[in-house]
Design a protein around this motif. Structure first.
Motif, short mmCIF file in Angstrom:
data_model
loop_
_atom_site.label_atom_id
_atom_site.label_comp_id
_atom_site.label_asym_id
_atom_site.label_seq_id
_atom_site.Cartn_x
_atom_site.Cartn_y
_atom_site.Cartn_z
N LEU A 87 9.81 7.15 -1.90
CA LEU A 87 8.69 6.74 -2.74
C LEU A 87 8.07 5.23 -2.19
O LEU A 87 6.72 4.96 -2.17
CB LEU A 87 8.77 6.66 -4.19
CG LEU A 87 9.32 8.05 -4.88
CD1 LEU A 87 9.66 7.81 -6.33
CD2 LEU A 87 7.83 8.70 -5.08
N ILE A 90 6.21 6.02 0.86
CA ILE A 90 4.71 6.36 0.51
C ILE A 90 3.69 5.34 0.07
O ILE A 90 2.64 5.35 0.55
CB ILE A 90 4.85 7.53 -0.73
CG1 ILE A 90 5.60 8.77 -0.17
CG2 ILE A 90 3.52 8.08 -0.85
CD1 ILE A 90 5.83 9.63 -1.25
N VAL A 91 4.34 4.31 -0.66
CA VAL A 91 3.49 3.19 -1.06
C VAL A 91 3.11 2.41 0.10
O VAL A 91 1.82 2.01 0.20
CB VAL A 91 4.18 2.36 -1.89
CG1 VAL A 91 3.31 1.07 -2.37
CG2 VAL A 91 4.57 3.00 -3.20
N PHE A 93 2.78 3.69 3.24
CA PHE A 93 1.89 4.46 3.82
C PHE A 93 0.46 4.11 3.35
O PHE A 93 -0.48 4.01 4.13
CB PHE A 93 2.26 5.84 3.98
CG PHE A 93 1.25 6.86 4.45
CD1 PHE A 93 1.21 6.83 5.75
CD2 PHE A 93 0.93 7.91 3.45
CE1 PHE A 93 0.20 7.73 6.26
CE2 PHE A 93 -0.03 8.90 4.01
CZ PHE A 93 -0.31 8.70 5.57
N ALA A 94 0.48 4.09 1.93
CA ALA A 94 -1.14 3.68 1.42
C ALA A 94 -1.50 2.57 1.77
O ALA A 94 -2.81 2.43 2.28
CB ALA A 94 -0.97 4.03 -0.07
N ILE A 95 -0.57 1.57 1.82
CA ILE A 95 -1.13 0.18 2.16
C ILE A 95 -1.45 0.12 3.86
O ILE A 95 -2.56 -0.27 4.03
CB ILE A 95 -0.01 -0.96 1.84
CG1 ILE A 95 0.30 -0.98 0.44
CG2 ILE A 95 -0.39 -2.26 2.41
CD1 ILE A 95 1.48 -1.75 -0.08
#
Lengths: 160, 512
Positions: A87, A90-91, A93-95
């Protein structure tokens, strides 16, 4: 005293319904709305009431049934830390999408994911990520004509 | 009806739509084969792809994926005793023992023929039942719709299994609560946005579906250690013959016919779906069997395999009836399809039949094509499709995660959506660990807006009185059924508790 799964769940939803009901009262109404049979607060209030009612019923029924399926015992063998790491990935990745763009962010996300799940061979890590990310990037930008921002960091480095 | 049928046929046989059926069936079979990922996850993963297609092609693709996933689930049940989804758990009861007796090919063929027959009989009944129901429901008013939505939401909770009813009710309310986030379309005021501009449009359906069914399912399987497992690719020779003898066909034919009709009827009930249909059909077939045949059940009985397979496919078709005619999904998967249709700007319900006949009929026709594709193409290709399972899990899982995330990101190009997806996934994982069902939440979320609109209209027309619920016989009947569904599980558990207390007098004395 250990709480059962149902008791924990019902208490969580009881708190959620109560705070939902509290914030339902904060929904701004248009002048005269209070005299209307239906306005923006009507359904939220009804839902908060139903939430409280069902939570109480679940709490009561689980206490009456005397279920002793403690949450802790059945979840002991689960790998929580790996899921937390994925998780977090994923965070990140978003950044990274915002800063270094789709291609690099995707490559790094995939390498990170493979690594976390136990793949250690450098050849596999590279071959299963970079060509895949480049392929997806190519399909999106060249074939489907979708604009993918290059990333703020790259814009700053290359001067736009 | 013939005009509509012709429109549907011309839409469904367009080369692109045929391609969508084939692609959907393949993708669905592959995803369905992965233990832990069922039809709901498979269809959820397809949503972002369908956004770029026209509504008919999008729904045709999803229907193909749905069938493919159910078939894929059966395949992994038979070959490796790992059901891909709940509706194929029963398939493993007799399918896996058959595979152990080196009759995997026969079991797969029987599963495919039974699914094909079940799906076909279901599609034929749907062909006639759907337009009839749609024309009846054209007389519905907003009050009836509100009552119908309540019935749909209650039915999902009532059929969700013993001990789960209250939890399903809570999840439905939770879904309805999430649906209220964002701008209220009637007054224009914002609700529960807490000043965040990203929430003004509310929570996106795609985001919620992907987070709860794709991301959370995959992470749940990781939590249970699925990434350490490795499936075996099946060898073509190991499957054995795929032919059924004349006697075997004679033995299973009545079972398939019975279970298909039965499965379809169960599938039509909102919330019942393919899982309950397959369990009930298996139980029914076992009860109908002779004492000698009964002993064979669980040890590789052909009837025990044919019954759940035909029933779950017929039920999958049946679950389209309430979706297409009333706008109420019959299962979690059709709930996702309902959300996708709404995203296309199409309102499923009685008007769909008149306003978008191409969508309505092409879905029905493509269901038949989907069954045909599964039988002609997928069955012979099973050994090759199953080889895809040989991709190591540490590689496959991050790829599925990537497709789930980018599927949401590429629609909005807003990284806030990814953060929100993570937050919702964490909540979904927590709820799954506490054994709360997810499908009722999604159903509540999807129906929330329509429910509020109809309630508002009905209340305004009746001047704030709830009399609209009992003034019309139709509305009253729907309300009475809803109440019965609501109180029957409670009554049943009370009776159960009473019976337990009578069995062991004073059993709960010491508990207090």
């Amino acid at each position: 005293m250990m709480l059962s799964k149902d008791q924990i769940g019902s208490l969580v939803f009881l708190c959620l319904s109560l705070s939902y009901g509290y914030y339902a009262g904060k929904i701004p109404l248009l002048p005269g709305d209070e005299f209307e049979p239906f306005h923006a607060q009507t359904l939220p209030y009804a839902l908060a009431g139903l939430g409280v009612l069902f939570s109480f019923l679940l709490l009561a029924s689980s206490s009456m049934a005397g279920s002793r399926s403690e949450a802790k015992s059945s979840n002991a063998s689960l790998d929580f830390s790996l899921v937390a790491k994925l998780l977090a990935l994923i965070v990140l990745f978003a950044i990274a999408l915002q800063w270094i763009g789709f291609l690099l962010a995707t490559t790094m996300f995939l390498i990170g994911g493979y690594w976390l799940l136990g793949e250690r061979r450098p050849k596999v890590l590279i071959l299963a990520s970079l060509p895949f990310a480049a392929g997806i990037w190519g399909v999106l930008t060249q074939l489907l004509n979708i604009y993918l921002a290059p990333g703020q960091l790259l814009i700053m480095v290359t001067g736009g | 009806m013939l005009d509509g049928l012709f429109t549907g046929l011309t839409t469904a046989i367009m080369p692109f739509n045929l391609l969508m059926v084939v692609v959907g069936c393949f993708a669905g079979t592959f995803i369905g084969m992965l233990p832990g990922l069922g039809p709901i996850s498979a269809v959820a993963l397809m949503i972002p792809i369908t956004y770029g297609l026209d509504p008919s092609s999008g729904i045709i693709l999803m229907a193909g994926v749905y069938y493919g996933a159910v078939f894929g689930g059966s395949t992994s049940s038979i070959l490796i005793n790992a059901p891909g989804c709940a509706s194929t758990v029963v398939t493993a009861f007799d399918g896996y023992p058959l595979a152990q007796q080196n009759k995997a090919g026969k079991a797969l063929a029987l599963a495919a023929y039974s699914s094909f027959t079940g799906g076909t009989i279901g599609a034929i009944i749907l062909l006639f039942a759907a337009p009839f129901l749609a024309s009846v429901s054209l007389s519905f008013q907003s009050g009836d719709y509100f009552a119908l939505m309540l019935l749909g939401l209650t039915a999902v909770a009532a059929f969700s299994g013993k001990g789960q009813t209250l939890k399903a009710m809570i999840m439905t309310v939770f879904g309805l609560m999430i649906a209220t986030v964002g701008t209220d379309l009637m007054s224009g005021t914002t609700r529960f946005t807490f000043g965040n501009v990203n929430l003004i449009d509310g929570v996106s359906f795609l985001l919620l579906a992907m987070a709860t069914f794709a991301l959370a399912e995959v992470l749940m399987s990781v939590m249970k250690g699925a990434h350490r497992e490795q499936d075996q690719a099946m060898d073509t020779e190991a499957l054995g013959s795929m032919k059924l003898s004349r006697d075997e066909v004679k033995e299973v034919a009545p079972t398939v016919a019975r279970s298909s009709v039965f499965g379809f009827l169960v599938g039509v009930l909102p919330g019942a779906g393919a899982t309950i249909a397959s369990f009930l059909a298996y139980g029914l077939e076992r009860n109908l069997a002779s004492a000698k045949q009964k002993l064979q059940f669980g040890k590789g009985a052909l009837r025990g395999l044919a019954a759940p397979e035909s029933a779950n496919n017929a039920a999958s078709t049946g679950s389209f009836v309430p979706l297409l005619t009333l706008g109420i999904p019959g299962s979690g998967t059709t709930a996702i399809m309902l959300g996708a249709l709404i995203a296309y700007g199409i309102q499923p319900g009685p008007r769909l039949f008149m306003d978008n006949p191409d969508v309505f009929w092409s879905v029905i026709i493509s269901m038949y094509f989907g069954n045909l594709v599964l039988l002609i193409l997928n069955l012979p290709l099973i050994p090759y499709i199953s080889r895809l399972l040989a991709i190591p899990r540490p590689i496959l899982i991050p790829l599925i995660l990537f497709f789930s995330i980018t599927g949401v990101y590429l629609v909005s190009f807003n990284t806030f959506d990814i953060h929100m997806m993570v937050a919702i996934t964490v909540i979904a994982l927590g709820l799954k660990l506490l054994d709360f069902p997810m499908a009722p939440m999604l159903l509540g979320f999807i129906l929330g807006g329509i429910l509020e609109n109809n309630l508002s209209r009905a209340l305004t027309l009746s001047d704030g009185s709830f009399s609209f619920l009992w003034e019309r016989p139709l509305t009253l009947s729907i309300c009475l059924i809803t109440l019965a569904l609501l109180f029957l599980p409670a009554l049943r558990s009370l009776l159960d508790m009473k019976a337990r207390n009578q069995e062991v007098p004073g059993a709960n004395v010491g508990e207090g």
